[in-house]
Enzyme design. Structure first.
Site, mmCIF file in Angstrom:
data_model
loop_
_atom_site.group_PDB
_atom_site.id
_atom_site.type_symbol
_atom_site.label_atom_id
_atom_site.label_comp_id
_atom_site.label_asym_id
_atom_site.label_seq_id
_atom_site.Cartn_x
_atom_site.Cartn_y
_atom_site.Cartn_z
ATOM 1 N N ALA A 78 0.813 -1.219 0.000
ATOM 2 C CA ALA A 78 0.000 0.000 0.000
ATOM 3 C C ALA A 78 0.849 1.273 0.000
ATOM 4 O O ALA A 78 0.439 2.300 -0.545
ATOM 5 C CB ALA A 78 -0.957 -0.003 1.175
ATOM 6 N N THR A 79 2.038 1.225 0.607
ATOM 7 C CA THR A 79 2.893 2.425 0.591
ATOM 8 C C THR A 79 3.204 2.792 -0.857
ATOM 9 O O THR A 79 3.035 3.953 -1.274
ATOM 10 C CB THR A 79 4.207 2.161 1.358
ATOM 11 N N ASN A 159 -5.883 2.902 10.356
ATOM 12 C CA ASN A 159 -5.081 1.814 10.901
ATOM 13 C C ASN A 159 -4.851 1.901 12.403
ATOM 14 O O ASN A 159 -4.459 0.926 13.019
ATOM 15 C CB ASN A 159 -3.727 1.740 10.183
ATOM 16 N N GLN A 187 -6.557 -1.100 5.111
ATOM 17 C CA GLN A 187 -7.135 -1.698 6.324
ATOM 18 C C GLN A 187 -8.566 -2.172 6.116
ATOM 19 O O GLN A 187 -9.107 -2.891 6.961
ATOM 20 C CB GLN A 187 -7.122 -0.675 7.479
ATOM 21 N N SER A 207 -3.283 -3.848 0.065
ATOM 22 C CA SER A 207 -2.069 -4.512 0.546
ATOM 23 C C SER A 207 -2.418 -5.938 0.973
ATOM 24 O O SER A 207 -3.452 -6.163 1.602
ATOM 25 C CB SER A 207 -1.515 -3.731 1.733
ATOM 26 N N CYS A 334 4.113 1.219 11.805
ATOM 27 C CA CYS A 334 5.048 1.789 10.847
ATOM 28 C C CYS A 334 5.824 2.946 11.446
ATOM 29 O O CYS A 334 6.905 3.275 11.013
ATOM 30 C CB CYS A 334 4.311 2.285 9.612
#
Ligand code: PMP
Length: 388
Positions: A78-79, A159, A187, A207, A334
């Site tokens: 996802a990043t 998240n 999420q 993700s 993260c």
């Protein structure tokens, strides 16, 4: 410390951070590490056969969110999807003189920091506040729209506090005003029904490792397809993913992602109702035994497996380090190793001290009722110990 979630006495309560790979997913992936190891871009029989399997996986993932196969671009997670969505639009936004971007104050840092960095490229940014319950207010959103707004990026589910945003309404407003709407759905997938025909987003980030798939693989959904929308790739080279994302295809990851999303869609109701029941039990136990504990974020419209609590006067670092064999997190994983208080908790009005007294508890498919019982007891004992 070496905490192995397979140990008998280990309790893993950090499913928002990541999930274990489901054994059914792992079984699907294994052949692609050994006998089916060929490069999906190779023109020989082995490569073509693996490429067929990748395309089947793409179809499966597209189907799970109501998209078409050619609307899925595989990424490393996802990043990267968030970066691909936002930074690949820069030229398009500049050329159409749409240099105003809107994001929310509780976006994942991969959106928030990127959006902030775009200010250096001449963009203006509105960071939408959220209510003390953690939701965007539609009126505030509508009032933030400007003639030069080009892009809106609002996450589907948060998240840290698990709040689910009114993205259908936001997407509708964006469609009316001809704006590009991106949502970070990392999420949400597998926990909230997510269909791009209902949510009229143009871009969505996904993700695999949040839904019992492997780490290092994700996707960007692009309505219509990427070149039609005018997205520019971040990586140039071998022209994989129709030129949108060069780099040797992560075949085992993609196969695992497809199986994970298939299972998640199929088991969403049972996963969610178990998580809801277990978190209710956990919360009842905590609130009965701990004074000055409160839930961060609203209790309606939140992810069923997320509980974020503030425990008055208790330092979350001390709590976490004293919780032997129980994995909970403070802030989001993260950014958890940084000592700055969570930007999400600050955005819902918590003081730095309250933020530092907060922990996130996330349950998942493998969580047992016994773990809820033992985990609650250990948290309660540790809080009492810390309070002396
Ligand atoms: N967005 C959200 C909402 C997330 O929760 C995460 C993971 N913490 C990410 C993006 C980053 O995802 P990935 O690890 O796949 O890069």
């Amino acid at each position: 410390m070496s905490l192995n979630a397979q140990q008998d006495n280990a309790i893993y309560f950090d499913y928002q951070s990541t999930t274990p790979v489901d054994s059914r997913v792992l079984q699907k992936m294994l052949p692609y590490f050994s006998e089916k190891f060929a490069n999906a871009s190779s023109a020989h029989e082995f490569g073509l056969s693996v490429d067929d399997d990748v395309e089947e996986a793409r179809e499966q993932i597209a189907l799970s969110i109501g998209a078409k196969k050619n609307e899925i671009v595989f990424t490393s997670g996802a990043t990267e999807s968030n970066h691909l969505a936002l930074s690949s639009l820069i030229d398009l936004l500049i050329s159409s003189n749409k240099r105003h971007i809107i994001v929310s104050a509780i976006e994942h840092k991969s959106v928030l920091d990127l959006a902030i960095s775009l200010k250096k490229k001449g963009f203006t940014l509105t960071i939408l506040p959220v209510t003390t319950s953690g939701f965007i207010e539609l009126d505030v959103f509508k009032n933030s729209l400007r003639k030069d707004t080009g892009l809106v990026s609002i996450m589907t589910a948060n998240n840290e506090i698990g709040t689910i945003q009114p993205i259908n309404e936001i997407a509708e407003q964006c469609a009316i005003n001809d704006l590009i709407f991106h949502t970070d759905a990392a999420q949400a997938i597998g926990r909230v029904p997510f269909d791009v025909n209902e949510t009229k987003c143009l871009l969505a980030s996904l993700s695999a490792h949040k839904i019992y798939g492997p780490k290092g693989v994700g996707a960007l959904y692009v309505r219509g397809n990427a070149s039609k929308m005018g997205l520019l790739p971040m990586f140039l080279g071998g022209n994989q993913e129709n030129g949108m994302r060069s780099g040797t295809t992560n075949v085992p990851g993609i196969i695992g992602f497809a199986e994970a999303i298939r299972i998640a869609k199929f088991e969403i109701e049972s996963d969610n109702s178990k998580a809801r029941r277990q978190l209710k039990t956990l919360w009842d136990k905590l609130k009965n035994e701990i004074d000055g504990i409160k839930i961060n974020g609203g209790i309606e419209n939140r992810l069923p497996n997320n509980l974020n609590v503030c425990i008055e006067g208790v330092d979350s670092d001390a709590l976490i380090s004293g919780l032997a064999n129980v994995a909970v997190s403070n802030g989001s994983a993260c950014t958890a190793r940084t000592i700055t208080p969570s930007h999400v908790l600050n955005a819902i009005g918590l003081s730095d001290e309250e933020s530092r007294s907060s922990i996130r508890i996330g349950v998942g498919r493998n969580t047992t009722d016994l773990e809820i019982e033992c985990g609650a007891r250990k948290i309660i004992e540790q809080v009492k110990r810390l309070r002396g």
